[in-house]
Scaffold this motif. Structure first.
Motif, PDB file in Angstrom:
ATOM      1  N   LEU A 204       4.745   5.722   2.775  1.00  0.00           N
ATOM      2  CA  LEU A 204       5.532   5.075   4.183  1.00  0.00           C
ATOM      3  C   LEU A 204       6.768   6.164   4.504  1.00  0.00           C
ATOM      4  CD1 LEU A 204       5.319   4.383   7.235  1.00  0.00           C
ATOM      5  CD2 LEU A 204       5.944   2.378   6.212  1.00  0.00           C
ATOM      6  N   ALA A 205       7.309   5.658   2.956  1.00  0.00           N
ATOM      7  CA  ALA A 205       9.267   6.442   2.648  1.00  0.00           C
ATOM      8  C   ALA A 205       8.693   7.706   2.986  1.00  0.00           C
ATOM      9  CB  ALA A 205       9.596   5.910   1.813  1.00  0.00           C
ATOM     10  N   ALA A 206       7.754   9.082   2.432  1.00  0.00           N
ATOM     11  CA  ALA A 206       7.783  10.042   2.277  1.00  0.00           C
ATOM     12  C   ALA A 206       7.382  10.691   3.961  1.00  0.00           C
ATOM     13  CB  ALA A 206       6.926  11.029   1.796  1.00  0.00           C
ATOM     14  N   ARG A 207       7.411   9.014   4.652  1.00  0.00           N
ATOM     15  CA  ARG A 207       7.002   9.788   6.109  1.00  0.00           C
ATOM     16  C   ARG A 207       8.179   9.981   6.999  1.00  0.00           C
ATOM     17  NH1 ARG A 207       1.166   7.061   8.184  1.00  0.00           N
ATOM     18  NH2 ARG A 207      -0.331   7.739   6.250  1.00  0.00           N
ATOM     19  N   LEU A 208       8.695   8.521   6.674  1.00  0.00           N
ATOM     20  CA  LEU A 208      10.026   8.201   7.184  1.00  0.00           C
ATOM     21  C   LEU A 208      10.931   9.444   7.014  1.00  0.00           C
ATOM     22  CD1 LEU A 208       9.694   4.653   6.694  1.00  0.00           C
ATOM     23  CD2 LEU A 208       9.078   6.058   9.303  1.00  0.00           C
ATOM     24  N   ASP A 209      11.112   9.674   6.035  1.00  0.00           N
ATOM     25  CA  ASP A 209      11.831  10.265   4.804  1.00  0.00           C
ATOM     26  C   ASP A 209      12.136  12.033   5.569  1.00  0.00           C
ATOM     27  OD1 ASP A 209      13.058   9.265   3.222  1.00  0.00           O
ATOM     28  OD2 ASP A 209      11.903   9.234   1.840  1.00  0.00           O
ATOM     29  N   LYS A 210      10.975  12.254   6.199  1.00  0.00           N
ATOM     30  CA  LYS A 210      10.217  13.942   6.993  1.00  0.00           C
ATOM     31  C   LYS A 210      10.878  14.144   8.039  1.00  0.00           C
ATOM     32  CE  LYS A 210       7.928  18.068   7.141  1.00  0.00           C
ATOM     33  NZ  LYS A 210       8.764  18.657   5.939  1.00  0.00           N
ATOM     34  N   ALA A 211      10.529  12.484   9.501  1.00  0.00           N
ATOM     35  CA  ALA A 211      11.436  12.213  10.107  1.00  0.00           C
ATOM     36  C   ALA A 211      12.749  12.443  10.359  1.00  0.00           C
ATOM     37  CB  ALA A 211      10.496  10.880  10.427  1.00  0.00           C
ATOM     38  N   VAL A 212      13.681  11.856   9.160  1.00  0.00           N
ATOM     39  CA  VAL A 212      14.942  12.076   9.625  1.00  0.00           C
ATOM     40  C   VAL A 212      15.008  13.451   9.107  1.00  0.00           C
ATOM     41  CG1 VAL A 212      17.035  11.682   7.767  1.00  0.00           C
ATOM     42  CG2 VAL A 212      15.405   9.665   8.407  1.00  0.00           C
ATOM     43  N   GLU A 213      14.927  14.144   8.555  1.00  0.00           N
ATOM     44  CA  GLU A 213      14.952  15.767   8.142  1.00  0.00           C
ATOM     45  C   GLU A 213      14.668  16.112   9.075  1.00  0.00           C
ATOM     46  OE1 GLU A 213      12.287  19.321   6.382  1.00  0.00           O
ATOM     47  OE2 GLU A 213      12.171  17.223   5.166  1.00  0.00           O
ATOM     48  N   LEU A 214      13.529  16.235  10.437  1.00  0.00           N
ATOM     49  CA  LEU A 214      13.440  16.506  11.280  1.00  0.00           C
ATOM     50  C   LEU A 214      14.495  16.192  13.012  1.00  0.00           C
ATOM     51  CD1 LEU A 214       9.089  16.173  11.154  1.00  0.00           C
ATOM     52  CD2 LEU A 214      10.783  18.325  10.952  1.00  0.00           C
ATOM     53  N   TYR A 215      14.507  14.859  12.691  1.00  0.00           N
ATOM     54  CA  TYR A 215      15.869  14.518  13.279  1.00  0.00           C
ATOM     55  C   TYR A 215      16.992  15.660  13.356  1.00  0.00           C
ATOM     56  CZ  TYR A 215      18.863  11.577  15.801  1.00  0.00           C
ATOM     57  OH  TYR A 215      19.750  11.235  16.964  1.00  0.00           O
ATOM     58  N   ARG A 216      17.080  15.441  11.815  1.00  0.00           N
ATOM     59  CA  ARG A 216      18.907  16.165  11.866  1.00  0.00           C
ATOM     60  C   ARG A 216      18.557  17.541  12.302  1.00  0.00           C
ATOM     61  NH1 ARG A 216      19.656  12.671   6.032  1.00  0.00           N
ATOM     62  NH2 ARG A 216      20.803  10.627   6.767  1.00  0.00           N
ATOM     63  N   ALA A 217      17.003  18.615  12.056  1.00  0.00           N
ATOM     64  CA  ALA A 217      17.490  19.826  12.480  1.00  0.00           C
ATOM     65  C   ALA A 217      16.871  20.084  13.803  1.00  0.00           C
ATOM     66  CB  ALA A 217      15.521  19.870  11.891  1.00  0.00           C
ATOM     67  N   GLY A 218      17.045  18.395  15.033  1.00  0.00           N
ATOM     68  CA  GLY A 218      16.850  18.844  15.892  1.00  0.00           C
ATOM     69  C   GLY A 218      15.952  18.761  16.577  1.00  0.00           C
ATOM     70  N   LEU A 219      14.694  18.507  15.875  1.00  0.00           N
ATOM     71  CA  LEU A 219      13.708  18.855  16.734  1.00  0.00           C
ATOM     72  C   LEU A 219      12.599  18.046  17.793  1.00  0.00           C
ATOM     73  CD1 LEU A 219      11.899  20.450  13.666  1.00  0.00           C
ATOM     74  CD2 LEU A 219      12.880  21.575  15.138  1.00  0.00           C
ATOM     75  N   PHE A 220      13.910  16.194  17.545  1.00  0.00           N
ATOM     76  CA  PHE A 220      13.536  15.872  18.609  1.00  0.00           C
ATOM     77  C   PHE A 220      14.275  14.885  18.811  1.00  0.00           C
ATOM     78  CE2 PHE A 220      10.950  15.125  14.570  1.00  0.00           C
ATOM     79  CZ  PHE A 220      11.840  13.911  13.842  1.00  0.00           C
ATOM     80  N   PRO A 221      14.982  14.505  20.047  1.00  0.00           N
ATOM     81  CA  PRO A 221      16.237  13.478  19.933  1.00  0.00           C
ATOM     82  C   PRO A 221      15.859  12.076  20.255  1.00  0.00           C
ATOM     83  CG  PRO A 221      15.257  14.287  21.853  1.00  0.00           C
ATOM     84  CD  PRO A 221      14.525  14.620  20.973  1.00  0.00           C
ATOM     85  N   SER A 222      14.097  11.627  19.620  1.00  0.00           N
ATOM     86  CA  SER A 222      14.473  10.332  20.136  1.00  0.00           C
ATOM     87  C   SER A 222      12.622  10.379  19.193  1.00  0.00           C
ATOM     88  CB  SER A 222      13.815   9.459  21.141  1.00  0.00           C
ATOM     89  OG  SER A 222      12.897  10.376  21.749  1.00  0.00           O
ATOM     90  N   VAL A 223      12.298   9.057  18.272  1.00  0.00           N
ATOM     91  CA  VAL A 223      11.246   9.134  17.367  1.00  0.00           C
ATOM     92  C   VAL A 223      10.631   7.591  18.235  1.00  0.00           C
ATOM     93  CG1 VAL A 223      12.381   7.791  15.568  1.00  0.00           C
ATOM     94  CG2 VAL A 223      10.786   8.909  15.322  1.00  0.00           C
ATOM     95  N   ILE A 224       9.583   7.804  17.363  1.00  0.00           N
ATOM     96  CA  ILE A 224       8.147   6.711  18.439  1.00  0.00           C
ATOM     97  C   ILE A 224       7.655   6.003  16.165  1.00  0.00           C
ATOM     98  CG2 ILE A 224       6.504   5.682  18.873  1.00  0.00           C
ATOM     99  CD1 ILE A 224       6.537   7.557  21.127  1.00  0.00           C
ATOM    100  N   VAL A 225       8.176   5.332  16.644  1.00  0.00           N
ATOM    101  CA  VAL A 225       7.526   4.396  15.024  1.00  0.00           C
ATOM    102  C   VAL A 225       6.047   3.389  15.528  1.00  0.00           C
ATOM    103  CG1 VAL A 225      10.128   4.494  13.049  1.00  0.00           C
ATOM    104  CG2 VAL A 225       9.644   2.698  14.852  1.00  0.00           C
ATOM    105  N   SER A 226       5.298   3.798  14.899  1.00  0.00           N
ATOM    106  CA  SER A 226       3.746   2.981  15.099  1.00  0.00           C
ATOM    107  C   SER A 226       3.348   2.399  14.288  1.00  0.00           C
ATOM    108  CB  SER A 226       2.964   3.717  15.916  1.00  0.00           C
ATOM    109  OG  SER A 226       2.004   3.147  16.761  1.00  0.00           O
ATOM    110  N   GLY A 227       2.897   1.137  14.314  1.00  0.00           N
ATOM    111  CA  GLY A 227       2.518   0.538  13.235  1.00  0.00           C
ATOM    112  C   GLY A 227       1.813  -1.129  13.044  1.00  0.00           C
ATOM    113  N   GLY A 228       1.743  -2.190  12.820  1.00  0.00           N
ATOM    114  CA  GLY A 228       1.098  -3.434  12.684  1.00  0.00           C
ATOM    115  C   GLY A 228       1.624  -3.921  12.090  1.00  0.00           C
ATOM    116  N   LEU A 229       1.166  -5.230  11.595  1.00  0.00           N
ATOM    117  CA  LEU A 229       1.444  -6.931  11.193  1.00  0.00           C
ATOM    118  C   LEU A 229       0.621  -6.115  10.081  1.00  0.00           C
ATOM    119  CD1 LEU A 229       3.294  -8.865  10.404  1.00  0.00           C
ATOM    120  CD2 LEU A 229       1.717 -10.329  10.925  1.00  0.00           C
ATOM    121  N   GLY A 230       0.893  -5.964   8.899  1.00  0.00           N
ATOM    122  CA  GLY A 230      -0.162  -5.884   7.787  1.00  0.00           C
ATOM    123  C   GLY A 230      -0.273  -7.110   7.170  1.00  0.00           C
TER     124      GLY A 230
END
Length: 178
Positions: free
Chosen positions: A45-71
């Motif tokens: 999960l951290a790897a997914r989130l780190d990728k999202a941070v990288e893409l956000y910082r690169a300006g590929l999207f202005p907002s991000v949906i994080v989706s998950g349930g109660l584990g």
């Protein structure tokens, strides 16, 4: 014969998942995964989130949906994901939380609804390479017009099983047992 079909399907899924086509989108969507007993995102999960941070910082999207349930560990995956992104510089106002994304279909359905509410039509989905194909299909089937993808550079032995599972799950999804 069945083994050859499974292997062929697995190869197609891997090829699709490793072929990132990340482009500027209205929103990023990060699918949830396990949160550890201490409340930290799992390495996957951290790897997914780190990728999202990288893409956000690169300006590929202005907002991000994080989706998950109660584990089963007792943590809200989506809230944990939001906190992780915010701690790494993504503004809290840019993070949209879907705490009811308990599986791929629920994430796609909920993300599509959140996008419609905000007038968004394109998404960049971030998940493991073996999960990209079905995630993109589910988002499109739920009305997201344009879906791009990116995967984190994280691999573990469990991916062999996960790829084979997806080689079965994709045809099941296509033929109606969503």
């Amino acid at each position: 014969m069945a083994g050859m079909l499974l292997a062929g399907g697995g190869c197609a899924i891997v090829a699709d998942g490793l072929s990132d086509d990340a482009r500027r989108s209205d929103v990023g969507i990060v699918l949830g995964s396990k949160v550890e007993l201490d409340g930290r995102p799992s390495a996957r999960l951290a790897a997914r989130l780190d990728k999202a941070v990288e893409l956000y910082r690169a300006g590929l999207f202005p907002s991000v949906i994080v989706s998950g349930g109660l584990g089963k560990e007792g943590y809200d995956e989506a809230a944990t994901m939001r906190d992780y992104l915010v701690a790494r510089g993504v503004p809290a106002a840019a993070v949209i939380v879907d705490a009811a994304g308990v599986n791929t279909e629920a994430t796609a359905r909920n993300s599509a609804a959140l996008m419609r509410q905000r007038g968004m039509t394109s998404a960049l989905v971030v998940t493991q390479y073996f999960h990209v194909t079905r995630s993109k299909m589910a988002l499109r089937d739920n009305g997201v017009a344009t879906v791009y993808s990116a995967h984190p550079r994280y691999v573990e032995w469990r991916d062999v099983y996960s790829t084979l599972r997806e080689a079965v799950a994709v045809p099941v999804y296509i033929f109606g047992a969503k």
